[in-house]
Write an enzyme that holds these catalytic residues in place. Structure first.
Site, PDB file in Angstrom:
ATOM      1  N   HIS A 241       0.884  -1.160   0.000  1.00 20.68           N
ATOM      2  CA  HIS A 241       0.000   0.000   0.000  1.00 20.68           C
ATOM      3  C   HIS A 241       0.923   1.212   0.000  1.00 20.68           C
ATOM      4  O   HIS A 241       1.889   1.247   0.758  1.00 20.68           O
ATOM      5  CB  HIS A 241      -0.878  -0.036   1.250  1.00 20.68           C
ATOM      6  CG  HIS A 241      -2.039   0.895   1.191  1.00 20.68           C
ATOM      7  ND1 HIS A 241      -1.892   2.250   1.226  1.00 20.68           N
ATOM      8  CD2 HIS A 241      -3.371   0.651   1.090  1.00 20.68           C
ATOM      9  CE1 HIS A 241      -3.098   2.811   1.151  1.00 20.68           C
ATOM     10  NE2 HIS A 241      -4.008   1.867   1.070  1.00 20.68           N
ATOM     11  N   ARG A 263      -5.690  10.140  -1.386  1.00 19.49           N
ATOM     12  CA  ARG A 263      -5.127  10.475  -2.696  1.00 19.49           C
ATOM     13  C   ARG A 263      -6.248  10.712  -3.699  1.00 19.49           C
ATOM     14  O   ARG A 263      -6.194  11.634  -4.507  1.00 19.49           O
ATOM     15  CB  ARG A 263      -4.211   9.355  -3.186  1.00 19.49           C
ATOM     16  CG  ARG A 263      -2.864   9.355  -2.484  1.00 19.49           C
ATOM     17  CD  ARG A 263      -1.990   8.223  -2.986  1.00 19.49           C
ATOM     18  NE  ARG A 263      -2.547   6.922  -2.652  1.00 19.49           N
ATOM     19  CZ  ARG A 263      -2.852   5.974  -3.518  1.00 19.49           C
ATOM     20  NH1 ARG A 263      -2.645   6.154  -4.803  1.00 19.49           N
ATOM     21  NH2 ARG A 263      -3.353   4.831  -3.114  1.00 19.49           N
TER      22      ARG A 263
END
Ligand SMILES: Cc1cc2nc3c(=O)[nH]c(=O)nc-3n(C[C@H](O)[C@H](O)[C@H](O)COP(=O)(O)OP(=O)(O)OC[C@H]3O[C@@H](n4cnc5c(N)ncnc54)[C@H](O)[C@@H]3O)c2cc1C
Ligand code: HEM
Ligand code: SF4
Ligand code: F3S
Ligand code: FES
Lengths: 585, 113, 110, 245
Positions: A241, A263
């Site tokens: 991740h 994000r």
């Protein structure tokens, strides 16, 4: 040392209480003949350990509105870079539809709704439809709490804080007889015979310096499968991740996930000089898929190469701190509790080992090569190939956990008797577990650090053949040191240090397999990226790696991917279907 | 010392309510006894009632009225919390109930003296 | 050790007492301010059905209320339960009721 | 980045079952250090025999709760800064639960009560039926949502004195779960939910101490939920009463 082994019998034994284990228990209870004894054994407390509970983003399932099982399937195959076992991927996508209805209607989960009352679905990176069902960003808590209640209120026997340490076959090795446990609360050994055993211990790539899974997950299941001679596939495939919290070596917060949505919402990644860099790696910038962003961050870290400033930064403040606080309350609070200001400041991040695509080879009904053993969830390999799409992890564990329960409920009708274990294997497994108790106590944690450094540096986000060979040497050295490092066995009750040692034993065993399988794959697919072989290789002749222990030696081979449903370059979507249904950002 | 998990207004309100309730329950039989004596033994009763002129007794009586007031307003507060749709202002209600109880009993004691 | 019925009994009796206690407090303040003697008090209460009902209801309610209240405290403090707890509850209730009834009767009718 | 500062004095409860005592350890202070990190440091560097429990380390699993300076807390999400007093911290196992060893408790009673309070969905539809449409912003759904993020950490259970003194009392978390079920449109038999919390250990034993709501690390409000149950059971008491007459 004289060791007592308490013996216990049951009919169906389930290891682990994540999505796979809990669903297996419920389905076995439904489908097995009345009177079948079902026992759930777990390393922690039921429902309170494992990663299914930690699922944030959600659950992938095609529920219409233009989305179809076919589309979900094609995304899964494309995401897995043509390595998935297609029959398993199909089963995953098809059954997810049933499983989500089961979760809502029968188990009692409530997922977020649209204003009109229908399920809300969103799109994770790599998906061509709004498909992910969720409950805020705490989806796993909702799923596991509800499953846990169901299991706790049914006549299912519980062995909590029971750590499985060995799969014990019959004398002829043709079938599984039962499982050896340590009752962690007392430190005693317990051997449980069962006609069917479902293993759902959830893999867990925690041999990396930075990792997301819960502390109880240490590859025990795969290590046990390897020792009993089962073949493991895709073992080089470790998903990172991109944004794990970096807060120092001394804190367990390090490595925990800062959610993907940051994000997606416009969060920026900044390097040590405060500049954005992701557009140098991908036109989608911070919104690129996990593997791409992870490699971007990793490259910047290497360029920077400053021991005083290891990670990169995620910055949200340009979106307005109050806005961030409103949109990501849980994440902001969690950062604040740990001493970071996500809303107005910037938070240091590193790629962090998140999910393990590799696992035991199973058929789409979760059967393994060992009669009586079934494997589901993160322990099973094949459904994701080289890369798991966000949202396919919990779908996978709940779908196949249920499938395993159903399959066992059917198979057990033809299994008349419990099987007797090979006593020599049993004794050997006990011997392995008590080995450290007879050795002078040492520092297990230091070895764990060494292993985590070795894997991060030499078998991590980007790899080389040279690096992975060095990793093998480092692992071998650590293994030797571990054997010479003891644990004070004065009181075995709840002796975490003993379990740290056993965790390390599993982790070194599987680390070796990861590096060896990585060496065997001479191309770059999905999560596996080799600087010395950066190309994906010919898709039509795609192969997957298979690792197994033969007479004690680790052997890795390659086997061709069977395109049973769709071939590279083709699609099963009807002609004229748009490539994506997701509105562009 | 109040243990850490107890040091907040709602717990203190609970504690006051319990202590006052118990004290009332212990006092009430004596109170009834006294009233009965008003008839059967008027002299003793009168003596007793006159006895209440003494300051200390007045303070003790005041204490009991205080208890009754505390328990009364605490009780009304609880009933409101339990039976009216929850208002989100529990602490305010609690504080107000305690303050009001002090006010009433305080004024009672002052007037009595 | 409260189930729904005991709870309702306790809360309902409490609700009944609200106006009664209010009234009682007022009377007491008035009485003390006026420096009432026994005779004066009795003069007002004797033969009054209103006062009988006023104090009678209070006595009935408080017997129920306090018995259940003390029952809870006894259970929580001494872990007493089952038969003994039931018996204690009834005993307290009965004691209060009898003493209270006697007082009310004497004050209003005797 | 992680320069060490003065050592902290940490007293930790040691023992098995109901006997034990506090032992003091000197632990180096660091930036970004949680109480769980302190406990971990003691086990890894000072006394390998120390027992405790954790899993997720991010406030999701609810297995790391302990008494920190006499107050129940998630240790994985409690920054040392918040609890350090005179450079000291006292850490003990969670209150109101049997101790297995040192800081690890047996949480079974807590979960047994969860089940006893009827804390489980009873299906009225099957997996073959479409998912029920539920409008997300009705008052009823909001009430259910308010309690649904409970991670069953038992912090509230440890804070409640009624739990300590009344063995049968189901406790705040289990009752709150019942309240979410009561407000869940998908639950058909509401009376069954109320009946499960109306017995001798039910919601009526709560004295509104409010410690549950005060200390819930998730900012949930079991006290409000229990008040809701009391209200609804009272209503049903009258409904039933009138039916019986
Ligand atoms: C932080 C985080 C976020 C995630 N978010 C998502 C997401 O948004 N969407 C998604 O699809 N997936 C997500 N995943 C992945 C997903 O959680 C996993 O793929 C999935 O839950 C695995 O389920 P499982 O049942 O196989 O294993 P787990 O849920 O991990 O359960 C494993 C169980 O086995 C037990 N166990 C382990 N070893 C032993 C042993 N030796 N003996 C007995 N028991 C043992 C463990 O204690 C545990 O109970 C996320 C993972 C993490 C870590
Ligand atoms: C109008 C007057 C009153 C009201 C509104 C009232 C209200 C209440 C309420 C709501 C409770 C429940 C508290 C809980 O369970 O936490 C209670 C408890 C109690 N009450 Fe009263 N009450 C009143 C008068 C009295 C009187 C006159 C007595 C004494 C004789 C009394 C004795 C008690 C006792 C002993 C308890 C138990 C306390 C506890 O469990 O902590 N009450 N009261
Ligand atoms: S209500 Fe809060 S404190 Fe209680 S168990 Fe749930 S999350 Fe923990
Ligand atoms: S602390 Fe306990 S008494 Fe009631 S309000 Fe909370 S459950
Ligand atoms: S370790 Fe999971 S809540 Fe603290």
């Amino acid at each position: 040392m004289k060791v007592q082994i308490e013996r216990l019998d049951t009919d169906i034994l389930i290891l682990g209480s994540g999505g796979a284990g809990l669903f297996a228990a419920l389905h076995a209870q439904e489908s097995a003949p009345p009177g079948t004894r079902i026992t759930l054994a777990v390393k922690g407390l039921i429902g309170k350990c494992g990663c299914t509970r930690m699922v944030q983003g959600g659950y992938n399932v095609a529920l219409g509105g233009g989305d179809t099982v076919e589309r979900h399937f094609m995304d899964t195959i494309n995401g897995g870079k043509w390595l998935p076992n297609q029959d398993m991927a199909w089963r995953l996508c098809e059954q997810a539809v049933v499983r989500i209805r089961e979760l809502e209607n029968e188990i009692g989960c409530y997922f977020d709704r649209n204003p009109d009352g229908t399920l809300h679905q969103k799109a994770f990176a790599g998906q061509t439809a709004d498909r992910t069902v969720h409950k805020g960003d705490l989806t796993g808590i909702e799923i596991i709490n509800r499953l846990m209640e169901q299991v706790l209120s049914r006549p299912i026997e519980k062995l909590q804080e029971h750590r499985a340490i060995g799969l014990i076959p019959t004398k002829d090795g043709a079938a599984l007889a039962g499982v050896l446990f340590i009752d962690m609360r007392t430190g005693g050994f317990r051997f449980v015979r069962a006609k069917c055993v479902m293993m759902g211990t959830g893999g867990g790539p925690t041999m990396y310096k930075y990792h997301t899974p819960s502390g109880d997950k240490t590859m025990d299941g795969l290590a046990m499968a390897l020792r009993v001679g089962l073949p493991l596939r895709d073992m080089e495939m470790v998903q990172f991740h991109p944004t794990g919290l970096l807060a120092g070596d001394h804190t367990r917060m390090t490595g925990t996930v800062l959610e993907e949505g940051l994000r997606g919402a416009g969060g920026q990644l900044l390097n040590a000089r405060g500049n954005r860099f992701m557009f140098e790696y991908d036109s989608r910038g911070e919104r690129a898929t996990r593997d791409v962003v992870s490699r971007g961050i990793y490259s910047e870290m290497r360029k920077n190469n400053d021991p005083a400033q290891i990670g990169m930064f995620i910055s949200m403040s340009h979106l307005g701190p109050d806005n961030v606080r409103k949109k990501f309350p849980g994440m902001v609070k969690r950062c604040a509790d740990s001493g970071f200001d996500l809303a107005a400041g910037k938070v240091e991040v590193v790629p962090t080992a998140h999910y393990f695509m590799g696992g035991v080879i199973v058929d789409p009904d979760t059967r393994t090569a060992l009669h009586g053993l079934y494997v589901a969830g993160e322990d099973a390999g094949g459904a994701h190939g080289s890369n798991r799409l966000g949202g396919n992890g919990v779908a996978n564990s709940t779908v196949f956990g249920g499938v395993a329960g159903d399959t066992m409920g059917v198979d057990i009708r033809t299994m008349k008797a419990l099987r007797d274990p090979d006593e020599s294997v049993l004794a050997a497994e006990v011997g392995r577990a008590i080995h450290p108790l007879a050795v002078k106590p040492g520092n297990v944690q230091a070895l764990r650090h060494n292993l985590q450094e070795a894997m991060w540096e030499d078998a991590g986000v980007t790899r080389t053949g040279f690096g992975m060979k060095r990793a093998l040497n480092r692992i071998a050295e650590i293994r030797n040191k571990l054997a010479a490092t003891g644990v004070d066995g004065g009181n075995l009750a709840f002796n975490l240090t003993w379990h740290d040692w056993l965790n390390m034993a599993s982790l070194t065993e599987i680390s070796e397999v990861i590096a060896a399988a990585g060496i065997a794959r001479e191309n770059s697919r999905g999560a596996h990226f080799r600087e010395d072989f950066p190309e994906p290789g010919d898709l039509d002749t795609s192969y997957f790696t298979v690792a197994r222990r033969v007479h004690g030696e680790l052997e890795v081979s390659r086997e061709p991917v069977l395109f049973t449903i769709v071939r590279p370059g083709e699609t099963i979507l009807p002609a004229g279907e748009p490539e994506t249904l997701v509105a562009a950002h | 010392m109040i243990r850490p998990h107890r040091s907040h207004p709602l717990w203190l309100a609970y504690f006051l309510h319990r202590v006052s309730g118990l004290a009332l329950a212990l006092f009430l039989p004596f109170h009834f006894l006294l009233l009965s004596m008003v008839i059967s033994q008027p002299q003793t009763a009168d003596a007793l009632l006159r006895f209440t002129d003494h300051l200390t007794v007045k303070l003790a009586e005041g204490g009991l009225v205080f208890l009754l007031a505390v328990h009364f307003f605490g009780g009304v507060r609880l009933l409101a919390l339990e039976f009216l749709p929850w208002s989100g202002k529990r602490k305010t209600i609690t504080a107000a109930a305690i303050a009001f109880a002090f006010f009433v009993s305080g004024s009672f004691v002052l007037r009595a003296v | 050790m409260l189930n729904a019925r005991l709870y309702m009994a306790q809360r309902l009796s409490a609700m009944i007492m609200i106006p009664l206690v209010f009234g009682h407090l007022a009377v007491m303040i008035y009485a003390i301010q006026g420096g009432l003697t026994t005779a004066e008090i009795l003069g007002r209460t004797k033969g009054s059905v209103t006062w009988f009902l006023f104090y009678g209801t209070f006595v009935a309610a408080v017997s129920v209320h306090a018995a259940i209240g003390v029952r809870v405290i006894i259970h929580e403090t001494f872990s007493l339960k089952g038969k003994w707890l039931e018996a204690t509850t009834w005993l307290i209730g009965a004691l209060l009721l009898i003493m209270g009834a006697r007082a009310v009767l004497e004050v209003t009718f005797a | 980045m992680t320069e060490a500062r003065a050592n902290m004095m940490i007293s930790v409860w040691r023992g098995m079952g109901s006997t034990g005592k506090f032992e003091t350890f000197e632990v180096p202070a660091q930036d970004n250090q949680t109480v769980l990190d302190v406990v971990t440091w003691i086990q890894q560097a000072a006394d390998p025999s120390l027992s405790y429990r954790y899993a997720c380390r991010v406030g999701m699993c609810g297995s790391c709760a302990m008494m920190v300076n006499g107050q129940p807390r998630w240790t994985c999400r409690t920054h040392v800064k918040r609890v350090l007093r005179d450079n000291q911290i006292e850490i003990a196992p969670l209150r109101n639960l049997p101790v297995i060893k040192d800081l690890a408790t047996d949480m079974d009673p807590f979960f047994d009560k969860w089940v006893k309070a009827g804390g489980v969905h009873r299906a009225s539809r099957s997996r073959d039926m479409p998912i029920q449409e539920v409008k997300p912003d009705t008052a009823q759904r909001q009430a259910a949502d308010n309690g649904i993020e409970c991670i069953n950490c038992a912090v509230c259970y440890a804070a409640c004195d009624t739990v300590s003194s009344n063995r049968d009392y189901l406790g705040p978390a289990a009752l709150q779960r019942a309240w979410t079920l009561f407000n869940d449109e998908k639950v058909v038999d509401k009376q069954a939910v109320l009946d499960a919390v109306s017995g001798s250990g039910g919601c009526h034993n709560c004295h509104t101490q409010g410690s549950c709501t005060k200390f819930c690390p998730n900012d949930l409000d079991p006290l409000g939920s229990i008040a809701g149950l009391k209200r609804e059971t009272a209503k049903s008491f009258f409904r039933r009463g009138s039916k019986q007459c």
